[in-house]
Design a protein around this motif. Structure first.
Motif, PDB file in Angstrom:
ATOM      1  N   VAL A  20      52.976  46.527  28.199  1.00 24.47           N
ATOM      2  CA  VAL A  20      53.374  47.690  27.407  1.00 24.47           C
ATOM      3  C   VAL A  20      52.323  48.794  27.495  1.00 24.47           C
ATOM      4  CG1 VAL A  20      53.791  48.502  25.053  1.00 24.47           C
ATOM      5  CG2 VAL A  20      54.822  46.370  25.826  1.00 24.47           C
ATOM      6  N   THR A  21      51.046  48.417  27.391  1.00 19.96           N
ATOM      7  CA  THR A  21      49.973  49.419  27.454  1.00 19.96           C
ATOM      8  C   THR A  21      49.949  50.103  28.815  1.00 19.96           C
ATOM      9  OG1 THR A  21      48.641  48.122  25.897  1.00 19.96           O
ATOM     10  CG2 THR A  21      47.495  49.790  27.214  1.00 19.96           C
ATOM     11  N   THR A  51      49.403  58.027  36.468  1.00 15.07           N
ATOM     12  CA  THR A  51      48.553  58.839  35.602  1.00 15.07           C
ATOM     13  C   THR A  51      47.448  58.006  34.964  1.00 15.07           C
ATOM     14  OG1 THR A  51      50.104  58.523  33.754  1.00 15.07           O
ATOM     15  CG2 THR A  51      50.406  60.476  35.136  1.00 15.07           C
ATOM     16  N   ALA A  52      47.369  56.725  35.322  1.00 16.78           N
ATOM     17  CA  ALA A  52      46.302  55.842  34.845  1.00 16.78           C
ATOM     18  C   ALA A  52      46.037  54.793  35.907  1.00 16.78           C
ATOM     19  CB  ALA A  52      46.681  55.175  33.523  1.00 16.78           C
ATOM     20  N   VAL A  91      43.460  51.224  32.203  1.00 17.15           N
ATOM     21  CA  VAL A  91      44.198  50.331  31.299  1.00 17.15           C
ATOM     22  C   VAL A  91      43.296  49.188  30.841  1.00 17.15           C
ATOM     23  CG1 VAL A  91      46.236  48.877  31.045  1.00 17.15           C
ATOM     24  CG2 VAL A  91      46.349  50.921  32.476  1.00 17.15           C
ATOM     25  N   ALA A  92      42.478  48.669  31.751  1.00 14.21           N
ATOM     26  CA  ALA A  92      41.565  47.584  31.387  1.00 14.21           C
ATOM     27  C   ALA A  92      40.575  48.048  30.320  1.00 14.21           C
ATOM     28  CB  ALA A  92      40.817  47.098  32.631  1.00 14.21           C
ATOM     29  N   ASP A  93      40.058  49.263  30.471  1.00 16.72           N
ATOM     30  CA  ASP A  93      39.133  49.805  29.462  1.00 16.72           C
ATOM     31  C   ASP A  93      39.822  49.946  28.110  1.00 16.72           C
ATOM     32  OD1 ASP A  93      37.094  49.955  31.291  1.00 16.72           O
ATOM     33  OD2 ASP A  93      37.362  52.078  31.729  1.00 16.72           O
ATOM     34  N   GLU A  94      41.076  50.375  28.127  1.00 15.99           N
ATOM     35  CA  GLU A  94      41.821  50.544  26.879  1.00 15.99           C
ATOM     36  C   GLU A  94      41.998  49.207  26.155  1.00 15.99           C
ATOM     37  OE1 GLU A  94      44.089  52.378  23.849  1.00 15.99           O
ATOM     38  OE2 GLU A  94      42.810  53.248  25.431  1.00 15.99           O
ATOM     39  N   LEU A 102      43.128  41.934  33.681  1.00 10.43           N
ATOM     40  CA  LEU A 102      44.334  42.741  33.495  1.00 10.43           C
ATOM     41  C   LEU A 102      45.318  42.523  34.637  1.00 10.43           C
ATOM     42  CD1 LEU A 102      45.991  44.932  32.106  1.00 10.43           C
ATOM     43  CD2 LEU A 102      44.684  46.633  33.394  1.00 10.43           C
ATOM     44  N   SER A 103      44.811  42.499  35.868  1.00 12.03           N
ATOM     45  CA  SER A 103      45.684  42.285  37.015  1.00 12.03           C
ATOM     46  C   SER A 103      46.432  40.968  36.892  1.00 12.03           C
ATOM     47  CB  SER A 103      44.852  42.309  38.309  1.00 12.03           C
ATOM     48  OG  SER A 103      45.649  42.011  39.428  1.00 12.03           O
ATOM     49  N   GLU A 104      45.728  39.924  36.461  1.00 15.65           N
ATOM     50  CA  GLU A 104      46.360  38.611  36.294  1.00 15.65           C
ATOM     51  C   GLU A 104      47.429  38.650  35.208  1.00 15.65           C
ATOM     52  OE1 GLU A 104      46.942  34.463  36.922  1.00 15.65           O
ATOM     53  OE2 GLU A 104      46.026  36.059  38.089  1.00 15.65           O
TER      54      GLU A 104
END
Length: 234
Positions: free
Chosen positions: A178-179, A191-192, A197-200, A208-210
């Motif tokens: 979702v993020t 746009t990201a 996304v990982a930092d967020e 995050l990739s996993e």
């Protein structure tokens, strides 16, 4: 009746295992395998979570692959093309004639972790014969039978039992999906980045990739079950 198998193949002789061992902090995964009329196939490999220098050094020192080249770099994600080195595996024609389709292949320092679709039990047994012929230790973690009603009957690694419950998406995987969507990771153009996304989320890019990969696999599996799409057999 089709089968979805999740298993581990343990062998130091498998391509890219030496690369994964050299960059053990990274996620190394096949994106595709491109067959050739003659000679070894071409691998497209995605590596997440390691800097360029150690990755390049790992490829340069690897005995299992050759002719590597960088295709694209996107933040902490890098994609490479390479080919397996050495002689082809024993009884490779068994694998060539097998109608199974790899859905996910994660390379670890010990071997491969794989999710694969099989048209039937005979093709699964044929694949297992190929692994034994090449001394690839195969450990089956999960086996799911799919039928024309598009439901799944989950069995134990020996084909027994009927748990009838697909694996659920975790809260962490759902949050990651979702993020990433809200931040524009799936937009065209993006746009990201993965790093954004990982930092967020406060996690590493590899983690995050996993999570995204597992979440997407779950969505595809649910879609196939709900629409009655079967594994390809040719």
């Amino acid at each position: 009746m089709g089968l979805i198998a999740e298993f581990r193949m343990a062998s130091e002789q498998l391509p890219l295992v030496d690369v994964a061992e050299a960059v053990s902090e990274a996620t190394v995964e096949f994106e595709s395998v491109q067959g050739r009329p003659s000679g070894a196939p071409t691998f497209i490999v995605r590596i997440v979570g390691a800097d360029a220098d150690p990755i390049e050094a790992a490829f340069a020192d690897a005995d299992s692959v050759t002719d590597y080249s960088l295709l694209v770099a996107d933040g902490t994600t890098r994609r490479y093309r390479c080919r397996p080195a050495g002689d082809p595996p024993t009884d490779v024609e068994l694998l060539a004639d097998n109608g199974s389709i790899p859905d996910r292949v994660l390379v670890t320092p010990n071997g491969w972790e794989e999710r694969r679709w099989f048209a039937n039990r005979e093709e699964f047994d044929q694949f297992r014969t190929f692994c034994r012929a090449n001394d690839y230790g195969l450990r089956l973690d999960r086996l799911v039978e799919t039928d024309e009603r598009s439901d799944g009957r989950e069995t134990d690694p020996f084909g027994n039992g009927d748990r009838s419950r697909p694996r659920e998406m975790t809260d962490a995987q759902r949050e990651a999906l979702v993020t990433a969507h809200e931040m524009g990771y799936f937009d065209t153009p993006r746009t990201a980045t993965m790093a954004d996304v990982a930092d967020e989320l406060g996690v590493s890019s590899a983690s995050l990739s996993e999570r995204l990969r597992r979440a997407q696999t779950h969505l595809v599996a649910e879609f196939r079950r709900s629409t009655g799409i079967k594994p390809r057999t040719n």
